[in-house]
Design an enzyme around this catalytic site. Structure first.
Site, PDB file in Angstrom:
ATOM      1  CG  ASP A  60      85.112  60.346 -41.044  1.00 30.21           C
ATOM      2  OD1 ASP A  60      84.050  60.974 -41.195  1.00 30.21           O
ATOM      3  OD2 ASP A  60      85.257  59.150 -41.349  1.00 30.21           O
ATOM      4  CD  GLU A 236      78.267  59.108 -37.798  1.00 32.83           C
ATOM      5  OE1 GLU A 236      78.106  57.895 -37.554  1.00 32.83           O
ATOM      6  OE2 GLU A 236      78.462  59.557 -38.943  1.00 32.83           O
TER       7      GLU A 236
END
Length: 371
Positions: A60, A236
């Site tokens: 991420d 997401e």
């Protein structure tokens, strides 16, 4: 980790001269915090090939290019227990830059578990980090939280816990990103909407300040295509890129194994971003697993610009193998990667495929790879 993280009091002459050549680029980049921009074309030297993986076991990823001439890097650590920060004057330099822990999970209560997906933003002269966390006693009660640091150097000063970003529902929520458009600041994030048959969809809201939504919040996209619903029904990890009269909003879909991939929404820059009809959704993923280059589950991307100030760079994570034993969230080998982002003749981004790992050339003492 005893590196001196003081920022320079005065920019070096070389940096000032370079800034004068590309002043328009720096102005454009600073005008819209949180959104990646390309700079005014110049005549820069050819950049060195990118090193991949750039940072091992960091998922991420988020890279912020600041006006002090540094790239700032943060990402999810596989232990899910802290927020880390690195900086370098070059993208490749992030690979070996000292890493500092700027905040640790609480031992009990809120923000005690699942410290996920931090993003570092500079807003109104202060630093902010958006991240997901859960109570130590209820580890799947994940919500969005904000840290603030008023010191000009994010490695110094105090990171103050500003609290939870309150959305319309007290449900599973994560992966917040922020950007501005025409003077309005927005937050985009992933959340489970009560009554919906999915894990998470993407939402957008205007902001009153860096930790408060004004509402209303609108749903931008929900998992609907087969490629968004493998393992889990997930949208997401959103991130915005403004270019060519449009706003491109990328996101990630499906489970976090080799099915993980990147989708994209597009809105006209002249439209009302708070009107869901403004946003069109690509029916196919724009960035996916590639067996030839042996990169699996590319996703949770952001964008930055290269050292030349104009070349767009795609930042993401991926694994180097397909088969995972057990829960993919327990596998630590999602590595941060970067590569040049291309552009199609119609002005839309061309992601290409996740490039292969770079190979060390031990005879020449250099690294071979593709930019």
């Amino acid at each position: 980790m005893s590196r001196d993280h003081d920022l320079p009091e005065v920019l070096g002459r070389r940096l000032l001269l370079r800034g004068a050549v590309a002043a328009g680029a720096l102005t454009a980049a600073s005008a819209v915090p949180g959104v990646a921009h390309a700079a005014v074309p110049a005549a820069p030297p050819k950049a060195a090939p990118y090193v991949n993986p750039l940072v091992q076991q960091r998922a991420d990823p988020h890279i912020h290019r600041h006006t002090d001439g540094h790239y700032y890097f943060t990402a999810t650590a596989p232990e899910y227990d802290r927020i880390i920060l690195r900086r370098s004057r070059t993208l490749n330099g992030l690979s070996t830059a000292d890493e500092s822990v700027i905040w640790r999970a609480r031992e009990t209560g809120d923000m005690g578990a699942h410290i996920w997906a931090p993003e570092l933003h500079r807003i109104g002269g202060k630093w902010y980090i958006y991240f997901a966390a859960a109570p130590a006693e209820d580890v799947w009660r994940i919500r969005i939280w904000v840290l603030e640091n008023s010191h000009p150097n994010p490695f110094k000063g105090t990171w103050v816990e500003k609290g939870q970003v309150k959305t319309a529902w007290e449900t599973f929520s994560l992966d917040a990103t922020t950007f501005t458009h025409r003077g309005t600041r927005y937050l985009c994030w992933a959340q489970h909407e009560p009554g919906m048959d999915n894990n998470t969809a993407l939402f957008l809201s205007e902001m009153a300040n860096p930790w408060t939504l004004t509402g209303p919040q609108i749903r931008l996209t929900t998992p609907e295509y087969d490629w968004e619903c493998i393992g889990y029904k997930v949208n997401e990890g959103p991130y915005a890129l403004k270019r060519n009269g449009r706003i491109f909003l990328t996101y990630s879909a499906s489970a976090t194994d080799h099915h993980y991939c990147v989708g994209m929404l597009t809105a006209d820059a002249d439209s009302d971003l708070m009107d869901p009809a403004t946003w069109s959704k690509s029916p196919t993923p724009v960035f996916t697993t590639n067996d030839t280059t042996k990169q699996y589950g590319p996703g949770h991307n952001c964008f930055t610009v290269a050292e030349d100030g104009r070349t767009d760079v795609l930042v993401y994570h991926a694994r180097q193998y397909k088969d995972i034993v057990g829960d993919p969230l327990n596998d630590p080998n999602r590595h941060t990667r970067i590569q040049k982002l291309g552009w199609n003749p119609d002005g839309t981004p061309n992601f290409g495929i996740p490039v292969a790992d770079t190979a060390a050339d031990t005879t020449a003492g250099t690294v071979k790879g593709s930019v």
